[in-house]
Write a protein that holds these residues in place. Structure first.
Motif, PDB file in Angstrom:
ATOM      1  N   LEU A  23      -5.563   9.915  -2.421  1.00 57.21           N
ATOM      2  CA  LEU A  23      -6.038   8.546  -2.621  1.00 57.21           C
ATOM      3  C   LEU A  23      -7.464   8.400  -2.104  1.00 57.21           C
ATOM      4  O   LEU A  23      -8.337   7.891  -2.806  1.00 57.21           O
ATOM      5  CB  LEU A  23      -5.120   7.550  -1.900  1.00 57.21           C
ATOM      6  CG  LEU A  23      -5.640   6.112  -1.777  1.00 57.21           C
ATOM      7  CD1 LEU A  23      -5.803   5.465  -3.140  1.00 57.21           C
ATOM      8  CD2 LEU A  23      -4.737   5.296  -0.885  1.00 57.21           C
ATOM      9  N   VAL A  24      -7.714   8.872  -0.892  1.00 60.17           N
ATOM     10  CA  VAL A  24      -9.053   8.771  -0.311  1.00 60.17           C
ATOM     11  C   VAL A  24     -10.048   9.582  -1.138  1.00 60.17           C
ATOM     12  O   VAL A  24     -11.162   9.124  -1.417  1.00 60.17           O
ATOM     13  CB  VAL A  24      -9.050   9.232   1.159  1.00 60.17           C
ATOM     14  CG1 VAL A  24     -10.459   9.279   1.725  1.00 60.17           C
ATOM     15  CG2 VAL A  24      -8.169   8.304   1.994  1.00 60.17           C
ATOM     16  N   VAL A  28       0.859   4.157  -2.843  1.00 58.51           N
ATOM     17  CA  VAL A  28       0.602   5.568  -2.524  1.00 58.51           C
ATOM     18  C   VAL A  28       1.798   6.423  -2.932  1.00 58.51           C
ATOM     19  O   VAL A  28       1.631   7.508  -3.502  1.00 58.51           O
ATOM     20  CB  VAL A  28       0.253   5.740  -1.030  1.00 58.51           C
ATOM     21  CG1 VAL A  28       0.209   7.216  -0.640  1.00 58.51           C
ATOM     22  CG2 VAL A  28      -1.074   5.073  -0.719  1.00 58.51           C
ATOM     23  N   ASP A  29       2.998   5.939  -2.694  1.00 61.94           N
ATOM     24  CA  ASP A  29       4.201   6.688  -3.075  1.00 61.94           C
ATOM     25  C   ASP A  29       4.296   6.871  -4.585  1.00 61.94           C
ATOM     26  O   ASP A  29       4.573   7.972  -5.063  1.00 61.94           O
ATOM     27  CB  ASP A  29       5.467   5.978  -2.576  1.00 61.94           C
ATOM     28  CG  ASP A  29       5.672   6.121  -1.080  1.00 61.94           C
ATOM     29  OD1 ASP A  29       4.984   6.956  -0.453  1.00 61.94           O
ATOM     30  OD2 ASP A  29       6.514   5.371  -0.538  1.00 61.94           O
ATOM     31  N   GLY A  85       3.035   9.876  -2.419  1.00 65.88           N
ATOM     32  CA  GLY A  85       3.183   9.641  -0.998  1.00 65.88           C
ATOM     33  C   GLY A  85       2.101  10.238  -0.121  1.00 65.88           C
ATOM     34  O   GLY A  85       2.193  10.193   1.094  1.00 65.88           O
ATOM     35  N   ARG A  86       1.057  10.792  -0.728  1.00 71.49           N
ATOM     36  CA  ARG A  86       0.006  11.449   0.043  1.00 71.49           C
ATOM     37  C   ARG A  86      -1.264  10.606   0.072  1.00 71.49           C
ATOM     38  O   ARG A  86      -1.758  10.175  -0.971  1.00 71.49           O
ATOM     39  CB  ARG A  86      -0.297  12.823  -0.544  1.00 71.49           C
ATOM     40  CG  ARG A  86       0.929  13.747  -0.472  1.00 71.49           C
ATOM     41  CD  ARG A  86       0.632  15.182  -0.822  1.00 71.49           C
ATOM     42  NE  ARG A  86      -0.428  15.710   0.032  1.00 71.49           N
ATOM     43  CZ  ARG A  86      -1.538  16.275  -0.457  1.00 71.49           C
ATOM     44  NH1 ARG A  86      -1.728  16.378  -1.754  1.00 71.49           N
ATOM     45  NH2 ARG A  86      -2.454  16.736   0.367  1.00 71.49           N
ATOM     46  N   ALA A  87      -1.802  10.363   1.261  1.00 76.33           N
ATOM     47  CA  ALA A  87      -2.989   9.534   1.412  1.00 76.33           C
ATOM     48  C   ALA A  87      -4.279  10.285   1.074  1.00 76.33           C
ATOM     49  O   ALA A  87      -5.226   9.688   0.564  1.00 76.33           O
ATOM     50  CB  ALA A  87      -3.072   8.988   2.833  1.00 76.33           C
ATOM     51  N   ALA A  88      -4.317  11.585   1.331  1.00 75.63           N
ATOM     52  CA  ALA A  88      -5.555  12.350   1.107  1.00 75.63           C
ATOM     53  C   ALA A  88      -6.029  12.273  -0.342  1.00 75.63           C
ATOM     54  O   ALA A  88      -7.226  12.038  -0.583  1.00 75.63           O
ATOM     55  CB  ALA A  88      -5.378  13.795   1.550  1.00 75.63           C
ATOM     56  N   LEU A 113     -13.325   5.670   8.592  1.00 79.52           N
ATOM     57  CA  LEU A 113     -12.288   6.677   8.335  1.00 79.52           C
ATOM     58  C   LEU A 113     -12.251   7.721   9.449  1.00 79.52           C
ATOM     59  O   LEU A 113     -11.174   8.133   9.887  1.00 79.52           O
ATOM     60  CB  LEU A 113     -12.519   7.350   6.980  1.00 79.52           C
ATOM     61  CG  LEU A 113     -12.176   6.517   5.754  1.00 79.52           C
ATOM     62  CD1 LEU A 113     -12.693   7.186   4.485  1.00 79.52           C
ATOM     63  CD2 LEU A 113     -10.684   6.284   5.670  1.00 79.52           C
ATOM     64  N   PHE A 168       0.366   8.497  -5.880  1.00 78.70           N
ATOM     65  CA  PHE A 168      -0.165   9.698  -5.236  1.00 78.70           C
ATOM     66  C   PHE A 168       0.919  10.517  -4.537  1.00 78.70           C
ATOM     67  O   PHE A 168       0.635  11.253  -3.596  1.00 78.70           O
ATOM     68  CB  PHE A 168      -1.280   9.324  -4.249  1.00 78.70           C
ATOM     69  CG  PHE A 168      -2.498   8.765  -4.920  1.00 78.70           C
ATOM     70  CD1 PHE A 168      -3.442   9.596  -5.495  1.00 78.70           C
ATOM     71  CD2 PHE A 168      -2.692   7.396  -5.000  1.00 78.70           C
ATOM     72  CE1 PHE A 168      -4.560   9.086  -6.131  1.00 78.70           C
ATOM     73  CE2 PHE A 168      -3.807   6.871  -5.631  1.00 78.70           C
ATOM     74  CZ  PHE A 168      -4.745   7.717  -6.199  1.00 78.70           C
ATOM     75  N   ALA A 192       0.834  -1.207   0.000  1.00 78.39           N
ATOM     76  CA  ALA A 192       0.000   0.000   0.000  1.00 78.39           C
ATOM     77  C   ALA A 192       0.868   1.256   0.000  1.00 78.39           C
ATOM     78  O   ALA A 192       0.601   2.211  -0.733  1.00 78.39           O
ATOM     79  CB  ALA A 192      -0.934  -0.008   1.208  1.00 78.39           C
ATOM     80  N   ARG A 193       1.914   1.243   0.815  1.00 76.15           N
ATOM     81  CA  ARG A 193       2.822   2.391   0.882  1.00 76.15           C
ATOM     82  C   ARG A 193       3.487   2.625  -0.473  1.00 76.15           C
ATOM     83  O   ARG A 193       3.576   3.767  -0.938  1.00 76.15           O
ATOM     84  CB  ARG A 193       3.882   2.133   1.967  1.00 76.15           C
ATOM     85  CG  ARG A 193       4.885   3.238   2.133  1.00 76.15           C
ATOM     86  CD  ARG A 193       4.374   4.314   3.074  1.00 76.15           C
ATOM     87  NE  ARG A 193       3.945   5.466   2.303  1.00 76.15           N
ATOM     88  CZ  ARG A 193       3.017   6.334   2.654  1.00 76.15           C
ATOM     89  NH1 ARG A 193       2.386   6.212   3.779  1.00 76.15           N
ATOM     90  NH2 ARG A 193       2.691   7.349   1.907  1.00 76.15           N
TER      91      ARG A 193
END
Length: 120
Positions: free
Chosen positions: A93-94, A82-83, A88-91, A111, A86, A78-79
């Protein structure tokens, strides 16, 4: 370690029930996948070669055991996703998941719970 989608399905069976023989893995996947036993054996061999599985001899057959823990593999995968996708940013992605799939009220509640725990 890169695990393909097909290999991940095999890993899921063995994470749920470690110590299966190839025939047992094939049977467990049989209802969902139309794979031959040879295909399953090829996937098992690849996973052993990659170090994701280890084997133990049991008479004339081998039993397969995960060498990597499911949670740690998924967290790392997952990391990496995201890296690479996106930055490295989760926001983002969500936000993308919310836009493309919609979030159920249960998803939103979970969440919010997770964010509350992170703020502590």
């Amino acid at each position: 370690m890169k695990i393909s989608a097909a290999e991940l399905e095999v890993m899921s069976v063995l994470w749920a029930t470690p110590g299966l023989a190839a025939a047992d893995v094939h049977a467990a996947l049989g209802e969902e996948k139309d794979w031959t036993s040879r295909t399953v054996k090829t996937l098992l061999a690849r996973l052993v070669e990659k170090g994701a599985l280890r084997t133990e001899e049991d008479g004339r057959r081998y039993l397969y055991f995960p060498s990597v823990e499911e949670g740690s593999y998924k967290a790392k995968a997952a990391r990496q996703f995201v890296d690479s996708v996106f930055s490295g940013r989760a926001a983002p992605l969500v936000a993308h998941l919310a836009d493309s799939r919609g979030l159920t009220p249960e998803d939103i509640e979970e969440l919010e719970r997770l964010l509350g725990e992170l703020k502590k």
